[in-house]
Motif scaffolding. Structure first.
Motif, PDB file in Angstrom:
ATOM      1  N   PRO A  78      -9.662 -19.827  -2.181  1.00  0.00           N
ATOM      2  CA  PRO A  78      -8.532 -18.905  -2.038  1.00  0.00           C
ATOM      3  C   PRO A  78      -8.401 -17.982  -3.242  1.00  0.00           C
ATOM      4  N   VAL A  79      -7.924 -16.784  -2.992  1.00  0.00           N
ATOM      5  CA  VAL A  79      -7.609 -15.827  -4.048  1.00  0.00           C
ATOM      6  C   VAL A  79      -6.103 -15.953  -4.301  1.00  0.00           C
ATOM      7  N   VAL A  80      -5.734 -16.255  -5.542  1.00  0.00           N
ATOM      8  CA  VAL A  80      -4.326 -16.460  -5.886  1.00  0.00           C
ATOM      9  C   VAL A  80      -3.851 -15.278  -6.721  1.00  0.00           C
ATOM     10  N   HIS A  81      -2.802 -14.641  -6.259  1.00  0.00           N
ATOM     11  CA  HIS A  81      -2.159 -13.563  -7.011  1.00  0.00           C
ATOM     12  C   HIS A  81      -1.059 -14.201  -7.860  1.00  0.00           C
ATOM     13  N   ILE A  82      -1.283 -14.305  -9.173  1.00  0.00           N
ATOM     14  CA  ILE A  82      -0.382 -15.021 -10.076  1.00  0.00           C
ATOM     15  C   ILE A  82       0.927 -14.251 -10.228  1.00  0.00           C
ATOM     16  N   LYS A  83       2.031 -14.944  -9.946  1.00  0.00           N
ATOM     17  CA  LYS A  83       3.373 -14.356 -10.038  1.00  0.00           C
ATOM     18  C   LYS A  83       4.178 -14.937 -11.196  1.00  0.00           C
ATOM     19  N   GLN A  84       3.857 -16.180 -11.585  1.00  0.00           N
ATOM     20  CA  GLN A  84       4.647 -16.849 -12.612  1.00  0.00           C
ATOM     21  C   GLN A  84       3.744 -17.747 -13.446  1.00  0.00           C
TER      22      GLN A  84
END
Length: 186
Positions: A85-91
């Motif tokens: 999975p590609v994770v878009h880091i938000k925190q």
């Protein structure tokens, strides 16, 4: 859920665990009729009156301290490079782990805490010490210039841990005599 909450004495201790959402914790507090969960530390007897008063206790904690880093984000697709999975880091979140987590929890009970541990002389060690001293925990770290502080990265998405990356080499040149001297002086 009551058992989990009963064992924890602070709202922040629950928040540090990525499986608990803020809404879920607030709902538990309302069910148990506990006042505002946004207190930095709750009085332990508010949750369980059988917990003794630790205000006069002085504890020395000796153990491995590490920096736990959590990256939280959203996942909406799979990488074309590999089936991951590609994770878009938000925190991003940083917390002391290992003996540092124990020190956090004991301090939350009201005790005076001194923590002895081994670290490197890197950014992770500075960050751990800052996190602990901000909570009033005295740190007596053995800092080895040639070593790296143990750091663990966790990437989470949708309350699921996807991967954990450990950065640790051990401390082969550790002088244990210093630890014994610190224990004697305490």
């Amino acid at each position: 859920s009551y058992r989990v909450l009963k064992k924890c004495c602070s709202f922040q201790a629950l928040q540090r665990n990525p499986i608990f959402s803020k809404n879920r914790i607030s709902k538990w507090y309302r069910k148990l009729q506990i006042p505002n969960p946004n207190f930095q530390f709750l009085i332990p007897t508010m949750i369980n009156p059988d917990i003794p008063d630790f205000q006069a206790a002085r504890l020395l904690i000796i153990g491995d301290v590490m920096l736990d880093r959590y990256w939280h984000g959203t996942t909406s697709r799979i990488s074309p490079e590999a089936p991951v999975p590609v994770v878009h880091i938000k925190q991003q979140q940083e917390l002391p782990g290992g003996a540092g987590n124990v020190a956090f929890n004991v301090k939350a009970l009201g005790a005076q805490v001194t923590l002895i541990s081994v670290t490197g002389t890197d950014e992770a060690a500075t960050r751990i010490q800052a996190l602990l001293t901000d909570k009033g925990i005295h740190c007596a770290f053995i800092q080895l210039a040639e070593a790296h502080t143990v750091t663990k990265f966790r990437v989470l998405s949708r309350h699921q841990q996807l991967i954990r990356l450990d950065f640790e080499d051990g401390f082969p040149n550790l002088n244990t005599q210093w630890v014994h001297e610190q224990m004697q002086s305490y």
